[in-house]
Design a protein around this motif. Structure first.
Motif, PDB file in Angstrom:
ATOM      1  N   CYS A  13       0.831  -1.203   0.000  1.00 55.03           N
ATOM      2  CA  CYS A  13       0.000   0.000   0.000  1.00 55.03           C
ATOM      3  C   CYS A  13       0.865   1.253   0.000  1.00 55.03           C
ATOM      4  N   HIS A  14       1.905   1.246   0.797  1.00 56.99           N
ATOM      5  CA  HIS A  14       2.796   2.404   0.855  1.00 56.99           C
ATOM      6  C   HIS A  14       3.446   2.654  -0.509  1.00 56.99           C
ATOM      7  N   ALA A  15       3.904   1.595  -1.138  1.00 55.80           N
ATOM      8  CA  ALA A  15       4.560   1.743  -2.437  1.00 55.80           C
ATOM      9  C   ALA A  15       3.600   2.250  -3.509  1.00 55.80           C
ATOM     10  N   ALA A  16       2.315   1.892  -3.384  1.00 61.72           N
ATOM     11  CA  ALA A  16       1.324   2.284  -4.398  1.00 61.72           C
ATOM     12  C   ALA A  16       0.642   3.608  -4.085  1.00 61.72           C
ATOM     13  N   GLY A  17       0.962   4.235  -2.957  1.00 65.23           N
ATOM     14  CA  GLY A  17       0.284   5.467  -2.578  1.00 65.23           C
ATOM     15  C   GLY A  17      -1.153   5.252  -2.169  1.00 65.23           C
ATOM     16  N   THR A  18      -1.461   4.053  -1.684  1.00 66.83           N
ATOM     17  CA  THR A  18      -2.810   3.663  -1.266  1.00 66.83           C
ATOM     18  C   THR A  18      -2.876   3.633   0.256  1.00 66.83           C
ATOM     19  N   LYS A  19      -4.002   4.065   0.821  1.00 70.00           N
ATOM     20  CA  LYS A  19      -4.157   4.084   2.269  1.00 70.00           C
ATOM     21  C   LYS A  19      -4.631   2.716   2.780  1.00 70.00           C
ATOM     22  N   LEU A  20      -3.999   2.253   3.845  1.00 71.06           N
ATOM     23  CA  LEU A  20      -4.374   0.983   4.472  1.00 71.06           C
ATOM     24  C   LEU A  20      -5.289   1.276   5.658  1.00 71.06           C
ATOM     25  N   ILE A  21      -6.506   0.757   5.579  1.00 72.50           N
ATOM     26  CA  ILE A  21      -7.500   0.929   6.645  1.00 72.50           C
ATOM     27  C   ILE A  21      -7.643  -0.383   7.409  1.00 72.50           C
ATOM     28  N   LEU A  22      -7.454  -0.346   8.716  1.00 75.86           N
ATOM     29  CA  LEU A  22      -7.673  -1.511   9.574  1.00 75.86           C
ATOM     30  C   LEU A  22      -8.988  -1.338  10.315  1.00 75.86           C
ATOM     31  N   ASP A  23      -9.927  -2.208  10.008  1.00 74.48           N
ATOM     32  CA  ASP A  23     -11.228  -2.215  10.678  1.00 74.48           C
ATOM     33  C   ASP A  23     -11.078  -3.007  11.970  1.00 74.48           C
ATOM     34  N   GLU A  24     -10.993  -2.286  13.088  1.00 77.74           N
ATOM     35  CA  GLU A  24     -10.842  -2.911  14.403  1.00 77.74           C
ATOM     36  C   GLU A  24     -12.117  -2.743  15.232  1.00 77.74           C
ATOM     37  N   VAL A  25     -13.239  -2.590  14.549  1.00 77.84           N
ATOM     38  CA  VAL A  25     -14.506  -2.374  15.235  1.00 77.84           C
ATOM     39  C   VAL A  25     -14.811  -3.514  16.198  1.00 77.84           C
ATOM     40  N   GLN A  26     -14.609  -4.749  15.738  1.00 81.76           N
ATOM     41  CA  GLN A  26     -14.898  -5.901  16.591  1.00 81.76           C
ATOM     42  C   GLN A  26     -13.648  -6.440  17.282  1.00 81.76           C
ATOM     43  N   SER A  27     -12.504  -6.351  16.604  1.00 82.36           N
ATOM     44  CA  SER A  27     -11.284  -6.981  17.127  1.00 82.36           C
ATOM     45  C   SER A  27     -10.451  -6.060  17.997  1.00 82.36           C
ATOM     46  N   GLY A  28     -10.844  -4.787  18.124  1.00 80.99           N
ATOM     47  CA  GLY A  28     -10.067  -3.834  18.891  1.00 80.99           C
ATOM     48  C   GLY A  28     -10.456  -3.756  20.352  1.00 80.99           C
ATOM     49  N   CYS A  29      -9.969  -2.709  21.006  1.00 83.89           N
ATOM     50  CA  CYS A  29     -10.284  -2.414  22.403  1.00 83.89           C
ATOM     51  C   CYS A  29      -9.865  -3.537  23.346  1.00 83.89           C
ATOM     52  N   GLY A  30      -8.709  -4.137  23.066  1.00 84.39           N
ATOM     53  CA  GLY A  30      -8.120  -5.117  23.974  1.00 84.39           C
ATOM     54  C   GLY A  30      -8.575  -6.537  23.811  1.00 84.39           C
ATOM     55  N   ARG A  31      -9.483  -6.795  22.888  1.00 78.90           N
ATOM     56  CA  ARG A  31     -10.115  -8.119  22.806  1.00 78.90           C
ATOM     57  C   ARG A  31      -9.134  -9.242  22.478  1.00 78.90           C
ATOM     58  N   THR A  32      -8.074  -8.971  21.742  1.00 79.45           N
ATOM     59  CA  THR A  32      -7.133 -10.032  21.359  1.00 79.45           C
ATOM     60  C   THR A  32      -5.899 -10.093  22.263  1.00 79.45           C
ATOM     61  N   GLY A  33      -5.873  -9.278  23.306  1.00 79.39           N
ATOM     62  CA  GLY A  33      -4.712  -9.240  24.192  1.00 79.39           C
ATOM     63  C   GLY A  33      -3.814  -8.054  23.952  1.00 79.39           C
ATOM     64  N   LYS A  34      -3.936  -7.420  22.782  1.00 77.02           N
ATOM     65  CA  LYS A  34      -3.349  -6.122  22.497  1.00 77.02           C
ATOM     66  C   LYS A  34      -4.495  -5.172  22.202  1.00 77.02           C
ATOM     67  N   TYR A  35      -4.235  -3.856  22.265  1.00 76.76           N
ATOM     68  CA  TYR A  35      -5.365  -2.955  22.099  1.00 76.76           C
ATOM     69  C   TYR A  35      -5.998  -3.130  20.724  1.00 76.76           C
ATOM     70  N   PHE A  36      -5.161  -3.238  19.672  1.00 77.84           N
ATOM     71  CA  PHE A  36      -5.652  -3.529  18.329  1.00 77.84           C
ATOM     72  C   PHE A  36      -5.062  -4.853  17.866  1.00 77.84           C
ATOM     73  N   ALA A  37      -5.850  -5.629  17.126  1.00 80.06           N
ATOM     74  CA  ALA A  37      -5.382  -6.932  16.653  1.00 80.06           C
ATOM     75  C   ALA A  37      -4.200  -6.798  15.709  1.00 80.06           C
ATOM     76  N   PHE A  38      -4.153  -5.733  14.887  1.00 80.04           N
ATOM     77  CA  PHE A  38      -3.054  -5.588  13.940  1.00 80.04           C
ATOM     78  C   PHE A  38      -1.706  -5.414  14.630  1.00 80.04           C
ATOM     79  N   GLN A  39      -1.727  -5.036  15.920  1.00 80.95           N
ATOM     80  CA  GLN A  39      -0.471  -4.810  16.631  1.00 80.95           C
ATOM     81  C   GLN A  39       0.319  -6.093  16.848  1.00 80.95           C
ATOM     82  N   HIS A  40      -0.324  -7.244  16.707  1.00 88.86           N
ATOM     83  CA  HIS A  40       0.416  -8.507  16.745  1.00 88.86           C
ATOM     84  C   HIS A  40       1.399  -8.590  15.582  1.00 88.86           C
ATOM     85  N   ALA A  41       1.106  -7.860  14.492  1.00 84.74           N
ATOM     86  CA  ALA A  41       1.973  -7.878  13.305  1.00 84.74           C
ATOM     87  C   ALA A  41       2.994  -6.747  13.315  1.00 84.74           C
ATOM     88  N   GLY A  42       2.894  -5.838  14.260  1.00 82.33           N
ATOM     89  CA  GLY A  42       3.863  -4.761  14.360  1.00 82.33           C
ATOM     90  C   GLY A  42       3.775  -3.723  13.250  1.00 82.33           C
TER      91      GLY A  42
END
Length: 377
Positions: free
Chosen positions: A198-227
């Protein structure tokens, strides 16, 4: 006047809640392991939450966004701290669908492009752009079907790369974990590659954390497991613990211009008070740590159940897949065992989305009930 039917309903009238239990009008107690679509994060009627909202409504419930709201600024600072996204900006709205709607609109403003790439089995909401990027023809009206979007398989970076090469994609939107779609988990490697492409193409990456966010996976956002660090992050549900509130976190390189986004009720004083109380409880009671610990225990226990073929997800966002459809099992869990769970697009899957306050005892209670109900399968 009657209600417009949109959901099949259990014949249960829930009138009260406390912690991870709810009660119906007849006084019967139920174990809530669904949290009302993953909304209840800190438990029903938490004393600090109730007190904070009550104090705020007695002082000021609402005023428009035409004046300074110090609570919004305080919430943005505290949300940045608990999530680790301190350098992001925060725009508040009212629901997960609205958050995704604004995220897509903002990506289009920022890039000047008009096409969105989404993923098979995705669910992003029921407003115009959100439903257009939801992979469910049953809820896509003709007006939404005309919008420019493309679906590709989850975890298939080559398919994404081919779409980005066309140069017209404003955003790629992906769930931290696919909820309604059957708990599909984007691998860490896929998310890392997705950010690079996405960065190389000038495209914005949107992470939908509506259900998986707010600590539910053990980190505040699920994508944070990927760094990774997405361009825009949508959040709702658990952030308000039942109060209708949502928002998007926006990377610092995306310019804010007056008139791009707006809202009447978003970020109102009651919503901010609710969110601040949720953050207080999450930190004071170490609920992200609990989600990771109890979630790992639940995944092990569910995998041992008879007729279970797979357990998907992370933390306290799990899908338990059986070797046959489970509609009757879920019905009996409610009516015979007084336990609420969720469904998914996969007819053989139970979704487990409890309050983050549960312990191993509540996991065992569900397992015991499932074993009893499937004994004669």
């Amino acid at each position: 006047m009657k209600l417009f039917d949109v959901y099949p309903l259990y014949d249960v009238d829930i009138v009260r809640g406390q912690g991870y239990h709810v009660w119906d009008a007849a006084g019967e107690q139920y174990l809530d392991l669904y949290g009302g679509h993953a909304v209840i994060s800190i438990g029903h009627a938490h004393s600090h939450y109730v007190e904070a909202i009550s104090r705020q409504v007695a002082r000021l419930g609402f005023y428009s966004n035409s004046v300074i709201n110090t609570l919004q600024r305080t919430l943005a600072e505290r949300l940045g701290h608990i999530s680790g996204m301190e350098d992001y900006a925060f725009f508040m709205c009212n629901s997960g669908a609205e958050a995704n709607e604004n995220a897509i609109k903002l990506a289009s403003f920022a890039t000047g492009r008009d096409r969105v790439v989404a993923f098979s089995r995705s669910f992003h909401g029921r407003t115009s752009e959100a439903v257009a990027v939801t992979d469910n023809p049953k809820i896509v009206a003709p007006v939404n079907d005309a919008q420019k979007r493309t679906f590709v398989p989850l975890n298939d970076i080559e398919s994404v790369r081919k779409e980005l090469a066309q140069g017209d994609v404003c955003a790629v939107i992906v769930e931290g974990i696919q909820g309604v779609g059957g708990m599909g988990v984007p691998t860490d490697e896929f998310l890392q590659a997705l950010q690079r492409e996405c960065h190389a193409a000038g495209t914005k990456l949107i992470l939908d954390e509506v259900q998986s966010g707010c600590g539910r996976t053990g980190k505040y956002f699920a994508f944070q497991h990927a760094g990774i660090s997405p361009d825009i992050i949508s959040v709702a549900k658990g952030i308000g613990n039942g109060f209708p509130v949502a928002g998007i976190l926006i990377a610092p390189d995306i310019e804010a211009r007056y008139g791009m986004l707006g809202t009447t009720f978003g970020g109102n004083h009651l919503a901010c008070a609710a969110c601040l109380a949720v953050i207080d409880v999450m930190q004071d009671e170490h609920l992200m740590d609990n989600a990771a610990c109890v979630g790992a225990y639940a995944a092990r226990r569910f995998a041992e159940l008879p007729h279970v073929v797979a357990v998907k997800g992370r933390g306290l966002m799990l899908g338990v897949e059986f070797d046959r459809p489970i509609a009757e099992l879920r019905k009996h869990l409610v009516l015979k065992k007084h336990i609420f769970t969720g469904s998914a697009s996969n007819p053989a899957m139970i979704r487990f989305l409890p309050p983050l306050t549960i312990g191993q005892q509540q996991v065992d209670e569900l397992c015991t009930a499932v074993e009893a109900l499937t004994e004669k399968w």
